[in-house]
Design an enzyme around this catalytic site. Structure first.
Site, short mmCIF file in Angstrom:
data_model
loop_
_atom_site.label_atom_id
_atom_site.label_comp_id
_atom_site.label_asym_id
_atom_site.label_seq_id
_atom_site.Cartn_x
_atom_site.Cartn_y
_atom_site.Cartn_z
N GLY A 1 60.41 20.74 65.89
CA GLY A 1 59.15 20.14 65.50
C GLY A 1 57.96 21.08 65.55
O GLY A 1 58.05 22.20 66.07
N ILE B 1 63.71 23.30 58.96
CA ILE B 1 63.79 24.65 59.49
C ILE B 1 65.14 24.93 60.13
O ILE B 1 65.72 26.00 59.96
CB ILE B 1 62.64 24.90 60.48
CG1 ILE B 1 61.29 24.88 59.74
CG2 ILE B 1 62.80 26.22 61.22
CD1 ILE B 1 60.07 24.92 60.64
N ASP C 1 48.60 20.67 57.33
CA ASP C 1 49.41 20.23 58.47
C ASP C 1 48.58 19.78 59.66
O ASP C 1 49.06 19.02 60.49
CB ASP C 1 50.35 21.37 58.92
CG ASP C 1 51.46 21.64 57.92
OD1 ASP C 1 51.40 21.08 56.80
OD2 ASP C 1 52.38 22.41 58.24
N HIS D 1 74.04 21.94 27.73
CA HIS D 1 75.44 22.16 28.13
C HIS D 1 75.82 23.63 27.97
O HIS D 1 75.45 24.25 26.98
CB HIS D 1 76.36 21.29 27.25
CG HIS D 1 77.80 21.40 27.63
ND1 HIS D 1 78.33 20.76 28.73
CD2 HIS D 1 78.82 22.09 27.06
CE1 HIS D 1 79.61 21.03 28.82
NE2 HIS D 1 79.93 21.84 27.82
N ARG E 1 66.96 13.92 59.17
CA ARG E 1 66.50 12.53 59.28
C ARG E 1 65.36 12.28 58.29
O ARG E 1 64.47 13.10 58.12
CB ARG E 1 66.01 12.27 60.71
CG ARG E 1 65.49 10.86 60.95
CD ARG E 1 65.19 10.65 62.43
NE ARG E 1 64.19 11.59 62.93
CZ ARG E 1 62.88 11.37 62.88
NH1 ARG E 1 62.42 10.26 62.33
NH2 ARG E 1 62.04 12.26 63.38
N THR F 1 53.48 22.96 52.16
CA THR F 1 52.45 23.86 51.64
C THR F 1 51.84 23.39 50.32
O THR F 1 50.61 23.38 50.17
CB THR F 1 53.02 25.29 51.51
OG1 THR F 1 53.43 25.75 52.80
CG2 THR F 1 51.98 26.24 50.94
N GLU G 1 67.88 25.31 57.40
CA GLU G 1 67.62 26.51 56.59
C GLU G 1 68.00 27.77 57.37
O GLU G 1 68.67 28.67 56.82
CB GLU G 1 66.16 26.55 56.15
CG GLU G 1 65.83 25.50 55.09
CD GLU G 1 64.37 25.45 54.71
OE1 GLU G 1 64.05 24.78 53.72
OE2 GLU G 1 63.53 26.07 55.40
#
Length: 339
Positions: free
Chosen positions: A139, A50, A180, A314, A76, A188, A53
């Site tokens: 988080g 998040i 979650d 290509h 991480r 998702t 992004e």
């Protein structure tokens, strides 16, 4: 309401660091409902999906963006080489990176004006930055507090996630959980897969375990990162025997024409003894679109010989995955798994 079976799929919620002035920071929830952009800059605290992004989103909208995080690199858990490339690309797009720092205080100075105090480690010097908006992407926690699960004895783990078995059943007969709220793989499409497995198990008389092998994922920073299978570090940790690593790094044709100084990274991880491709990673334009197709190949047990025997399209970036003939390096696996 009563039912023979109850499926819990309440998801998770964004959390904030418990620092002074945390109430002045927004989360990804509020970021999607801003009525205006700050005139000067945005500070994002965090380095996961998040955080990077939204750093790309706010930068694309014209804001000066600071990204502050405790680790030495963003993202991480992803392949180290990809993390380095994402950080480099973010920097070249103008995102100001603050690795190795911890925020300690947020002070409101006025409308769209905040002073953030942060430091490096426990004993590092204190620094400050003034911005127009502070966002925490630090988080998410499972949504279980309001469910009164303790009343029926449903077990939770130490993070508040619902404990389930391999079929997504809780310890209480008839109560199930997916997504979650179980804190397995918090994506998702994985929740959808778990839901389908639950439906087959409970209503189709086909006991089905969710399959977490070779789950592809993407981080939609700019340019995006996409991955499936093991990172180089995971392969070394889990597998035994030699592991061949193939890496290609180049400037995309569109960047050559536009003059943007940005690199695409493509990487294959191959278990040498079995020739199985155990990991595939990309940082670059259309990475997610390319990786979705490669995920099918890895699910089918594709080998490096299969990749080499595939004729490329290509000109495309994707053809690089089937034309990497020269091994970049060989590393030794320290694990016990054999393929």
């Amino acid at each position: 309401m009563r039912g023979k079976n109850i499926l819990l799929a309440t998801g998770g919620h964004a959390t904030k660091l418990p620092i002074e002035g945390a109430e002045h920071a927004i989360t990804s929830d509020e970021a999607l409902h801003l009525d205006h952009l700050p005139d000067n800059s945005v500070l994002i605290i965090g380095s996961g999906y998040i955080a990077v992004e939204f750093a790309s989103i706010f930068k694309g909208l014209g804001a000066d963006v600071h990204l502050l995080y405790r680790a030495d690199k963003p993202l991480r858990g992803f392949d180290e080489e990809c993390r380095v490339q994402v950080a480099e690309n973010l920097g070249k797009r103008g995102v100001i990176l603050h690795p190795g720092f911890l925020p300690t205080k947020i002070e409101k100075q006025g409308k769209d004006k905040y002073l953030v105090t942060y430091h490096a480690g426990n004993d590092g010097p204190t620094q400050q930055v003034e911005v127009g908006l502070v966002m925490m992407a630090t988080g998410r926690h499972p949504n279980t507090k309001a469910l009164s699960l303790e009343a029926v004895g449903v077990e939770l783990d130490n993070k508040g996630a619902i404990k389930v078995d391999k079929f997504s059943a809780t310890n209480v007969p008839g109560i199930w959980a997916v997504g979650d709220v179980t804190n397995r793989i918090n994506l998702t499409p994985v929740a959808l897969m778990e839901g389908m497995a639950f439906a087959r198990t409970v209503f189709g008389a086909q006991p089905t375990e969710p399959d977490y092998q070779n789950v592809a994922s993407a981080v939609f920073c700019q340019p995006p990162l996409a991955t499936v299978g093991l990172s180089e570090e995971q392969a070394i940790q889990d597998l035994s025997g030699p592991i061949d690593v193939y890496v290609s790094k180049f400037k995309p044709m569109k960047s050559t024409i536009s003059g943007r100084d940005e690199r695409t990274l493509m990487k294959l991880i191959v278990h040498s003894e079995s020739d199985r491709v155990v990991g595939c990673h990309m940082v670059g334009p259309d990475a997610a679109e390319i990786m979705q197709g490669i995920a099918i190949a890895l699910k089918c047990g594709a080998t490096k010989k299969h990749f080499d025997a595939t004729v490329g399209i290509h000109p495309s970036a994707a053809e690089e995955f089937v034309t990497m003939r020269t091994r970049t390096r060989r590393v030794e696996g320290k694990g016990s798994a054999k393929l």
